[in-house]
Design a protein around this motif. Structure first.
Motif, PDB file in Angstrom:
ATOM      1  N   GLU A   9      -8.055   2.421  -4.004  1.00  0.00           N
ATOM      2  CA  GLU A   9      -8.457   2.261  -2.620  1.00  0.00           C
ATOM      3  C   GLU A   9      -9.925   2.616  -2.469  1.00  0.00           C
ATOM      4  O   GLU A   9     -10.345   3.715  -2.843  1.00  0.00           O
ATOM      5  CB  GLU A   9      -7.566   3.175  -1.769  1.00  0.00           C
ATOM      6  N   ASP A  28       1.732   2.725   3.455  1.00  0.00           N
ATOM      7  CA  ASP A  28       0.826   3.845   3.202  1.00  0.00           C
ATOM      8  C   ASP A  28       1.627   5.123   2.893  1.00  0.00           C
ATOM      9  O   ASP A  28       1.130   6.234   3.076  1.00  0.00           O
ATOM     10  CB  ASP A  28      -0.134   4.101   4.369  1.00  0.00           C
ATOM     11  N   HIS A  38       0.837  -1.208   0.000  1.00  0.00           N
ATOM     12  CA  HIS A  38       0.000   0.000   0.000  1.00  0.00           C
ATOM     13  C   HIS A  38       0.873   1.259   0.000  1.00  0.00           C
ATOM     14  O   HIS A  38       1.449   1.620   1.024  1.00  0.00           O
ATOM     15  CB  HIS A  38      -0.917   0.001   1.227  1.00  0.00           C
ATOM     16  N   HIS A  68      -6.743  -2.564   4.659  1.00  0.00           N
ATOM     17  CA  HIS A  68      -5.607  -1.650   4.777  1.00  0.00           C
ATOM     18  C   HIS A  68      -5.503  -1.080   6.194  1.00  0.00           C
ATOM     19  O   HIS A  68      -6.516  -0.711   6.786  1.00  0.00           O
ATOM     20  CB  HIS A  68      -5.830  -0.532   3.733  1.00  0.00           C
ATOM     21  N   HIS A  90       1.344   5.418  -1.935  1.00  0.00           N
ATOM     22  CA  HIS A  90       0.857   6.470  -2.835  1.00  0.00           C
ATOM     23  C   HIS A  90       2.074   7.159  -3.439  1.00  0.00           C
ATOM     24  O   HIS A  90       2.268   8.360  -3.292  1.00  0.00           O
ATOM     25  CB  HIS A  90      -0.053   7.423  -2.064  1.00  0.00           C
TER      26      HIS A  90
HETATM   27 ZN   LIG Z   1      -3.950   4.751   1.109  1.00  0.00          ZN
END
Ligand SMILES: [Zn+2]
Length: 259
Positions: free
Chosen positions: A97, A207, A7, A157, A9
């Protein structure tokens, strides 16, 4: 030791200045494959370009509940178009997501639910796992997943629920995403839950750029922090970092059909 960051970004502008260096550093530390998740229609193209520039990156596309008020009705059908166009591509790995966020009270829950349902249906239609954001909404998410019974399930998540909630997700075939949040000494309940989680149910994640672990407080999070997160979580789980690395990597590979 090989790790998978399930996970990230990495497309966010936070990484524009040093993305290549950071990826090289992460790889040198054993973090090879990384999943980049789309969160709103406007960032899907950026996610896909980023992923295509590197064979070790994988993309998921979705409409994140936190951006509920930015999503347009036509974004859903466009998500379907993206999944159709990329169906079977080795670097398309999931729908996400997506999810339900009950922490932010201004987000309309009925509209969130409709959006979540529609995207779970896409995951089912395209036979892709779902990567799910859950905040203060475990009961609603579990009830929804029971209705859908996704064949490939997916990942919860940043799992921070109870032992009972963990058991429900695991029964539904889901893996629990563990990352920086659980490394904080204040996360006492989570530490007790962690110690009892079956090893075949966990995957690791950062994350990045969010959810900095206790070892790097207040910093931009990055996949290069995953080995330290793995070591901290393994300590709480009373196993070795190698055991957690091997198990979480195998679980992620199984979920995404990676060899
Ligand atoms: Zn996320």
């Amino acid at each position: 030791m090989e790790l998978i960051d399930t996970h990230t970004h990495l497309d966010f502008p936070d990484f524009d200045a040093d993305r290549q260096a950071l990826m090289a550093e992460s790889r040198a530390l054993g973090v090879r494959r990384m999943v980049v998740l789309g969160v709103y229609q406007g960032n899907w193209q950026r996610v896909w370009e980023r992923v295509q520039s590197d064979p070790d990156l994988y993309a998921a596309f979705g409409l994140h509940p936190v951006y509920l008020n930015d999503h347009r009705p036509e974004d859903l059908s466009e998500l379907g178009d993206w999944l159709t166009r990329l169906a079977g591509h080795r670097q398309l790995c999931a729908v996400g997501e997506i999810g339900l966020d009950y922490f932010i009270e201004t987000l309309d829950r009925e509209r969130q639910q409709a959006l979540f349902d529609a995207q779970l249906q896409l995951a089912a239609d395209f036979n892709l796992p779902a990567l799910i954001h859950v905040r203060r909404s475990h009961a609603a998410v579990i009830a929804t997943l029971k209705r859908f019974k996704l064949k490939r399930a997916g990942i919860i998540h940043a799992f921070a629920g109870s032992k009972e909630e963990a058991r429900e997700y695991i029964k539904l075939g889901f893996k629990l995403g563990l990352g920086g949040a659980a490394t904080w000494p204040q996360a006492l309940r989570m530490h007790r839950v962690l110690a009892e989680l079956p090893l075949d149910a966990v995957v690791l994640e950062t994350d990045a750029p969010d959810m900095a672990p206790a070892m790097f407080p207040g910093q931009r999070n990055s996949p290069a922090h995953l080995p330290a997160i793995c070591a901290a979580l393994a300590d709480i789980m009373a196993i070795t970092p190698e055991q957690l690395a091997v198990a979480s990597t195998a679980n992620a590979c199984e979920l995404f059909n990676w060899s």
